[in-house]
Design a protein around this motif. Structure first.
Motif, PDB file in Angstrom:
ATOM      1  N   ASP A 194      39.269  45.725  53.373  1.00 49.79           N
ATOM      2  CA  ASP A 194      37.550  45.162  54.044  1.00 49.79           C
ATOM      3  C   ASP A 194      37.925  44.554  54.745  1.00 49.79           C
ATOM      4  O   ASP A 194      37.534  43.781  55.416  1.00 49.79           O
ATOM      5  N   GLU A 195      38.593  43.325  53.166  1.00 47.59           N
ATOM      6  CA  GLU A 195      39.054  42.435  53.841  1.00 47.59           C
ATOM      7  C   GLU A 195      39.642  41.728  54.904  1.00 47.59           C
ATOM      8  O   GLU A 195      39.358  41.336  55.835  1.00 47.59           O
ATOM      9  N   TYR A 196      40.438  42.794  55.598  1.00 49.63           N
ATOM     10  CA  TYR A 196      41.376  42.953  56.837  1.00 49.63           C
ATOM     11  C   TYR A 196      40.017  43.327  57.926  1.00 49.63           C
ATOM     12  O   TYR A 196      40.173  42.067  59.063  1.00 49.63           O
ATOM     13  N   LEU A 197      39.431  44.146  57.952  1.00 45.00           N
ATOM     14  CA  LEU A 197      38.808  44.297  58.773  1.00 45.00           C
ATOM     15  C   LEU A 197      37.452  43.097  58.576  1.00 45.00           C
ATOM     16  O   LEU A 197      36.847  43.200  60.074  1.00 45.00           O
ATOM     17  N   GLU A 339      50.049  40.792  40.899  1.00 48.96           N
ATOM     18  CA  GLU A 339      49.323  40.530  40.518  1.00 48.96           C
ATOM     19  C   GLU A 339      48.891  39.512  40.514  1.00 48.96           C
ATOM     20  O   GLU A 339      47.261  39.215  40.487  1.00 48.96           O
ATOM     21  N   LYS A 340      49.574  38.722  40.923  1.00 49.93           N
ATOM     22  CA  LYS A 340      48.675  37.573  41.330  1.00 49.93           C
ATOM     23  C   LYS A 340      48.157  37.601  42.542  1.00 49.93           C
ATOM     24  O   LYS A 340      46.782  36.786  42.735  1.00 49.93           O
ATOM     25  N   PHE A 341      47.915  38.470  43.290  1.00 51.39           N
ATOM     26  CA  PHE A 341      47.414  38.386  44.158  1.00 51.39           C
ATOM     27  C   PHE A 341      46.009  38.958  44.727  1.00 51.39           C
ATOM     28  O   PHE A 341      45.120  38.866  44.733  1.00 51.39           O
ATOM     29  N   PHE A 342      45.983  40.206  43.544  1.00 49.55           N
ATOM     30  CA  PHE A 342      44.449  41.177  43.205  1.00 49.55           C
ATOM     31  C   PHE A 342      43.680  39.697  42.192  1.00 49.55           C
ATOM     32  O   PHE A 342      42.459  39.591  42.653  1.00 49.55           O
ATOM     33  N   LYS A 343      44.401  39.229  41.419  1.00 48.62           N
ATOM     34  CA  LYS A 343      43.386  37.612  40.808  1.00 48.62           C
ATOM     35  C   LYS A 343      42.710  36.815  41.657  1.00 48.62           C
ATOM     36  O   LYS A 343      41.816  36.704  40.686  1.00 48.62           O
ATOM     37  N   ARG A 344      43.637  36.611  42.914  1.00 45.82           N
ATOM     38  CA  ARG A 344      42.561  35.627  43.315  1.00 45.82           C
ATOM     39  C   ARG A 344      42.154  36.272  44.858  1.00 45.82           C
ATOM     40  O   ARG A 344      41.043  35.540  45.057  1.00 45.82           O
ATOM     41  N   LEU A 345      41.914  37.322  44.743  1.00 47.14           N
ATOM     42  CA  LEU A 345      41.766  37.671  46.182  1.00 47.14           C
ATOM     43  C   LEU A 345      39.816  37.586  46.476  1.00 47.14           C
ATOM     44  O   LEU A 345      39.268  37.688  47.329  1.00 47.14           O
ATOM     45  N   SER A 346      39.347  37.909  44.817  1.00 44.35           N
ATOM     46  CA  SER A 346      38.120  37.701  44.972  1.00 44.35           C
ATOM     47  C   SER A 346      37.632  36.384  45.436  1.00 44.35           C
ATOM     48  O   SER A 346      36.415  36.046  45.820  1.00 44.35           O
ATOM     49  N   GLU A 347      37.909  35.047  45.415  1.00 44.66           N
ATOM     50  CA  GLU A 347      37.892  33.606  45.751  1.00 44.66           C
ATOM     51  C   GLU A 347      38.356  33.601  46.958  1.00 44.66           C
ATOM     52  O   GLU A 347      37.953  32.364  47.452  1.00 44.66           O
TER      53      GLU A 347
END
Length: 381
Positions: A194-197, A339-347
């Motif tokens: 979704d973020e890529y789109l 884990e770091k990637f998903f933790k930061r992805l929302s922001e």
């Protein structure tokens, strides 16, 4: 009622399809993967546990019958295929018998990847090509079952875990069912997709119609991605595509993909993949148009491969065939930054995070060296 752990769940949907009370639903978790959720209406019948392929033991004695390297003799089909076009040949044979083929298509404009059934050669192009996105599959097993009961040939194509889910769901053997899986790198996050789109849609003021992975304009060995906007194409060559960069670096794969139980334990009739590394064994076989690695896992699979038309197949010794594409026997290596990637992805910005965790930093270079060493050690065992 408890299902398999989140670390093991592949999202195959067998439990969702089998529930007699329809009280199990698929829902995305915070990482963007589909997981089953059991509702309060559950009557504790236990069917979901009985048919969950992840809660069953593997076939330890699995050995393919034969292995081949091959390609479709139709140059147009081969060009539109991710590897050698062997899926098209097998599917076309089933359709000639007035059968039905089930696979995934990428919907125009929405770029959602959805399972569907087809019964004409003209529709077959919808199912061609790689789609590195988790598919929407609720209800598809029931549809396949209904088609099988009409006693016509049915070909079902999917990842090894989805094929295992279908066969477990059916519970009985159908001699008119042909299953085909493929050598799988892993299933990436729907949230990352979704973020890529969003990035794709901001690239131009035109409407995004389609994303084509593994485009061959620059050759089979290149990981080019074609973006189609109202008929106009843009091609990201090699690792320039930010989504593929994260995917191939195992940054946002489903948890079960890092310990896939189907490596060397394929449950399908036919397994297809890219014949990467064939130039090391048979340099004269290699060309840059795409070659398929083909395994006949069952007598039924071997039989249909004998019957397909307009293909070139060369037999390979099994011990060689099982090693020229490392993903055949090895799960994706765990990315230490997942884990770091998903933790930061929302922001944080998706592209920036992918470049940070899959770029040229010292941490990443050390990580890649470690992954290569692990893979070499695993192959030597």
């Amino acid at each position: 009622m408890e299902l398999c752990s989140r670390e093991d769940c592949t999202g195959c949907s067998a439990c969702v399809n089998i529930c007699p009370k329809q009280c199990i639903i698929f829902d995305r978790d915070k990482e963007g993967f589909y997981y089953p959720q059991i509702g309060e209406e559950c009557v504790q019948c236990g069917l979901c546990q009985k048919i969950c392929p992840q809660m069953k033991s593997n076939k330890k004695d699995f050995v393919p019958i034969k292995a081949f390297v091959g390609f479709n003799a139709d140059e147009n089909v081969r060009k539109q295929s991710s590897s050698g076009g062997m899926f098209h040949a097998v599917a076309a044979e089933v359709l000639k018998q007035h059968g039905k083929v089930y696979g995934v298509e990428m919907r125009q404009e929405s770029c959602r990847v959805v399972y569907r059934g087809i019964d004409t050669i003209e529709e077959l192009k919808l199912l061609q090509g790689s789609k590195y996105v988790e598919s929407e599959k609720e209800g598809i097993f029931q549809e396949v079952e209904a088609a099988l009961k009409k006693e016509k040939p049915v070909l079902f194509v999917g990842t090894p875990c989805i094929v295992a889910g279908l066969k477990s769901y059916l519970r009985i053997y159908y001699n008119n069912l042909i299953t085909c899986d493929f050598i799988c790198h892993g299933v990436p996050s729907g949230l990352a997709w979704d973020e890529y789109l969003k990035i794709c849609k901001n690239r131009t003021n035109k409407k995004l119609n389609k994303v084509v992975f593994r485009d061959k304009e620059n050759g089979w060995g290149q990981s080019s991605t074609r973006l189609i906007y109202d008929g106009i194409s843009y091609v990201d060559k090699d690792n320039a595509n930010i989504f593929m960069k994260g995917f191939l670096s195992n940054l946002y794969l489903r948890r079960s993909c890092y310990r896939c139980k189907y490596k060397r334990c394929y449950e399908s009739d036919i397994t297809l993949g890219d014949a990467w590394g064939i130039e090391k064994v048979h340099p004269d076989w290699y060309d840059d148009k795409g070659l398929s690695l083909v395994f006949a896992n069952t007598a039924q699979g071997n039989d249909i491969l004998k019957r397909v038309s307009r293909v070139e197949l060369k037999e390979l010794p099994l011990d060689i065939a099982q090693t020229i594409n490392t993903a055949y026997e090895l799960s994706a290596a765990n990315n230490l930054f997942r884990e770091k990637f998903f933790k930061r992805l929302s922001e944080d910005n998706f592209a920036a995070l992918v470049n940070l965790y899959c770029g040229n930093s010292m941490k990443y270079r050390i990580y890649r060296k470690a992954v290569q060493c692990i893979k070499r050690l695993a192959k030597d065992k």
